[in-house]
Design a protein around this motif. Structure first.
Motif, short mmCIF file in Angstrom:
data_model
loop_
_atom_site.label_atom_id
_atom_site.label_comp_id
_atom_site.label_asym_id
_atom_site.label_seq_id
_atom_site.Cartn_x
_atom_site.Cartn_y
_atom_site.Cartn_z
N GLN A 47 0.18 8.48 3.48
CA GLN A 47 1.51 7.97 3.80
C GLN A 47 1.74 7.91 5.31
O GLN A 47 2.31 6.94 5.82
CB GLN A 47 2.58 8.85 3.16
N SER A 48 1.31 8.95 6.03
CA SER A 48 1.55 8.98 7.47
C SER A 48 0.79 7.86 8.18
O SER A 48 1.32 7.23 9.10
CB SER A 48 1.16 10.34 8.05
N PHE A 49 -0.44 7.58 7.74
CA PHE A 49 -1.20 6.49 8.35
C PHE A 49 -0.60 5.14 7.99
O PHE A 49 -0.64 4.20 8.79
CB PHE A 49 -2.66 6.56 7.90
N ASN A 50 -0.06 5.03 6.77
CA ASN A 50 0.57 3.78 6.38
C ASN A 50 1.80 3.50 7.23
O ASN A 50 2.06 2.36 7.65
CB ASN A 50 0.97 3.83 4.91
N LEU A 51 2.56 4.55 7.53
CA LEU A 51 3.72 4.38 8.41
C LEU A 51 3.29 4.00 9.83
O LEU A 51 3.97 3.23 10.51
CB LEU A 51 4.55 5.67 8.44
N ALA A 52 2.13 4.52 10.27
CA ALA A 52 1.59 4.13 11.57
C ALA A 52 1.17 2.66 11.57
O ALA A 52 1.37 1.95 12.56
CB ALA A 52 0.39 5.02 11.93
N ASN A 67 0.83 -1.21 0.00
CA ASN A 67 0.00 0.00 0.00
C ASN A 67 0.86 1.26 0.00
O ASN A 67 0.54 2.25 -0.66
CB ASN A 67 -0.93 -0.01 1.21
N LEU A 68 1.98 1.22 0.74
CA LEU A 68 2.89 2.36 0.77
C LEU A 68 3.48 2.61 -0.62
O LEU A 68 3.56 3.76 -1.08
CB LEU A 68 4.01 2.13 1.78
N ALA A 69 3.88 1.53 -1.30
CA ALA A 69 4.42 1.68 -2.65
C ALA A 69 3.35 2.21 -3.61
O ALA A 69 3.63 3.05 -4.47
CB ALA A 69 4.96 0.34 -3.15
N PHE A 70 2.12 1.71 -3.46
CA PHE A 70 1.01 2.17 -4.29
C PHE A 70 0.77 3.67 -4.08
O PHE A 70 0.62 4.44 -5.04
CB PHE A 70 -0.25 1.38 -3.93
N VAL A 71 0.75 4.08 -2.82
CA VAL A 71 0.52 5.49 -2.49
C VAL A 71 1.66 6.36 -3.02
O VAL A 71 1.44 7.44 -3.58
CB VAL A 71 0.37 5.66 -0.97
N ASP A 72 2.90 5.90 -2.84
CA ASP A 72 4.05 6.66 -3.34
C ASP A 72 4.00 6.82 -4.85
O ASP A 72 4.27 7.90 -5.39
CB ASP A 72 5.35 5.96 -2.94
N LEU A 120 12.83 7.22 -2.14
CA LEU A 120 13.72 6.51 -1.21
C LEU A 120 13.05 5.29 -0.57
O LEU A 120 13.74 4.33 -0.21
CB LEU A 120 14.20 7.47 -0.12
N ASN A 121 11.73 5.32 -0.41
CA ASN A 121 11.05 4.22 0.27
C ASN A 121 11.35 2.86 -0.34
O ASN A 121 11.72 1.92 0.37
CB ASN A 121 9.54 4.47 0.31
N PRO A 122 11.18 2.67 -1.66
CA PRO A 122 11.48 1.33 -2.23
C PRO A 122 12.95 0.97 -2.13
O PRO A 122 13.29 -0.21 -1.93
CB PRO A 122 11.03 1.47 -3.69
N ILE A 123 13.83 1.97 -2.25
CA ILE A 123 15.27 1.68 -2.14
C ILE A 123 15.59 1.16 -0.75
O ILE A 123 16.31 0.17 -0.58
CB ILE A 123 16.09 2.95 -2.45
N ILE A 124 15.02 1.82 0.26
CA ILE A 124 15.27 1.40 1.65
C ILE A 124 14.74 0.00 1.89
O ILE A 124 15.42 -0.84 2.50
CB ILE A 124 14.64 2.41 2.62
N TYR A 125 13.52 -0.28 1.43
CA TYR A 125 12.95 -1.60 1.69
C TYR A 125 13.68 -2.70 0.94
O TYR A 125 13.83 -3.82 1.44
CB TYR A 125 11.45 -1.61 1.37
N VAL A 126 14.14 -2.41 -0.27
CA VAL A 126 14.89 -3.44 -1.02
C VAL A 126 16.23 -3.71 -0.36
O VAL A 126 16.68 -4.86 -0.25
CB VAL A 126 15.08 -3.00 -2.48
N LEU A 127 16.90 -2.67 0.12
CA LEU A 127 18.23 -2.83 0.71
C LEU A 127 18.20 -3.30 2.15
O LEU A 127 19.09 -4.03 2.60
CB LEU A 127 19.01 -1.51 0.62
N GLN A 128 17.17 -2.88 2.91
CA GLN A 128 17.13 -3.17 4.34
C GLN A 128 16.31 -4.41 4.69
O GLN A 128 16.41 -4.91 5.80
CB GLN A 128 16.54 -1.97 5.09
N THR A 129 15.51 -4.92 3.78
CA THR A 129 14.62 -6.02 4.10
C THR A 129 15.09 -7.30 3.42
O THR A 129 15.10 -7.40 2.19
CB THR A 129 13.18 -5.71 3.66
N GLN A 130 15.50 -8.28 4.23
CA GLN A 130 16.06 -9.51 3.68
C GLN A 130 15.03 -10.28 2.88
O GLN A 130 15.36 -10.91 1.86
CB GLN A 130 16.60 -10.38 4.84
N GLU A 131 13.75 -10.25 3.33
CA GLU A 131 12.72 -11.01 2.62
C GLU A 131 12.56 -10.54 1.17
O GLU A 131 12.40 -11.36 0.27
CB GLU A 131 11.37 -10.89 3.34
N ILE A 132 12.60 -9.23 0.97
CA ILE A 132 12.45 -8.73 -0.40
C ILE A 132 13.68 -9.07 -1.24
O ILE A 132 13.55 -9.45 -2.41
CB ILE A 132 12.19 -7.21 -0.38
N LYS A 133 14.86 -8.97 -0.65
CA LYS A 133 16.07 -9.34 -1.40
C LYS A 133 16.03 -10.81 -1.78
O LYS A 133 16.38 -11.18 -2.91
CB LYS A 133 17.31 -9.02 -0.57
#
Length: 328
Positions: free
Chosen positions: A118-123, A72-77, A291-304
């Motif tokens: 976005q703010s609610f998605n982060l919550a 949902n965050l990626a969709f919103v972004d 930056l959001n997708p870059i962070i999740y791809v680099l920081q999240t082992q499941e996505i990698k």
């Protein structure tokens, strides 16, 4: 819009201009270089968020509450930047600052909706991390896919209603003098201040909106991480605590990128030059989405791991097709 125009049957005419003029970046030296930068950020955002959405859709291992919120965050972004940047470039880069009244209201609605969600998605992601660390054995029972979908759905409904009220109140204002919006898009705050009739309801909404849309989610996120820190300090060793907290690093980076620039701008609002404020707010609107997708791809082992599996499957499929072609 009769619901928002209670005086419409009392022979009161609202003066609605045929167009507004968006003049946010006027008079800033070398601003065309900034437009090129925004275009590059937008393209990177489209590619990155499309990639994250595709990976989550294709990999059944990522059909979890956390990745529903990430999707949902990626969709919103993706659609938030698409709602904002192309029109922004059309207005300023190609010198077409005139925007029809109805188009301006639609522009306001979509920009505010996507930027606010976005703010609610982060919550929602903070709640997911809180439950995962606080109740590790019961997490899958307490936070299900259905629960996360319902939570995100409630956030969407709330934000859409809040933005509709803001837009509806704008439609009951009369504009009989200036139609120049000193912002980079159809900004609610800049528009209602141009009105020549009573704009107090819009003023109230402009005061309540940041509290409901930004400060309450931020307060919940801060409370969540305070609670996470206390929980880890009580029940875990230092090594276990660091391991558990490592799962929150990506989310903390997203929160920092989204909220810190807003806090700086709103805190120093009176001390910042109007042009600097407009550039800072525009960067805050578009930069986190890249930056959001870059962070999740680099920081999240499941996505990698998921990307590696999908690449392996694609490679095997090409090899199999090639072998069949050779045999034929």
């Amino acid at each position: 819009m009769e619901f928002f125009n209670p005086t419409i049957n009392k022979n009161i005419t609202f003066v609605r201009p045929p167009y507004f003029i968006i003049a946010g970046f006027s008079g800033i030296a070398n601003i065309r270089h900034y437009y090129v930068f925004l275009f590059v950020v937008y393209i990177a955002s489209v590619i990155g968020n499309s990639l994250v959405m595709a990976v989550i859709l294709l990999d059944h291992n990522l059909r979890t509450p956390k990745y529903i919120a990430v999707f949902n965050l990626a969709f919103v972004d993706l659609f938030g930047n698409t709602a904002l940047v192309p029109k922004l470039l059309d207005v300023f880069l190609f010198n077409r600052p005139y925007i029809h009244y109805n188009d301006c209201m639609a522009y306001l609605f979509f920009c505010y909706t996507f930027l606010s969600i976005q703010s609610f998605n982060l919550a929602a992601l903070a709640y997911d991390r809180l439950m995962a660390i606080r109740y590790p054995l019961h997490y899958q029972v307490k936070v299900t896919n259905r629960f996360m979908l319902c939570l995100i759905g409630v956030f969407w409904v709330f934000v859409i209603l809040a933005v509709l009220i803001s837009v509806g109140l704008i439609t009951r204002l009369s504009f009989c003098q200036s139609v120049v919006i000193n912002s980079y898009f159809c900004d609610h705050g800049q528009i209602y201040r141009l009105a020549c009739n009573d704009n107090f309801p819009s003023y109230v909404v402009s005061c309540l909106y940041p509290i409901l849309i930004f400060w309450l989610p931020l307060a919940f996120i801060l409370f969540s991480y305070l609670y996470i820190t206390v929980t880890l300090a009580k029940v875990a060793t230092v090594r276990e605590g660091l391991k558990a907290f490592k799962t929150c690093i990506g989310h903390l980076l997203l929160v920092s990128i989204y909220f810190i620039p807003l806090l700086i701008v709103f805190t120093l609002m009176e001390k910042i030059h109007p042009n600097a404020r407009i550039i800072n707010l525009s960067m805050t609107s578009v930069f986190p989405s890249m930056l959001n997708p870059i962070i999740y791809v680099l920081q999240t082992q499941e996505i990698k791991d998921s990307v590696k599996r999908l690449l392996q499957i694609t490679r095997k499929s090409k090899i199999a097709v090639g072998n069949k072609a050779v045999k034929m």
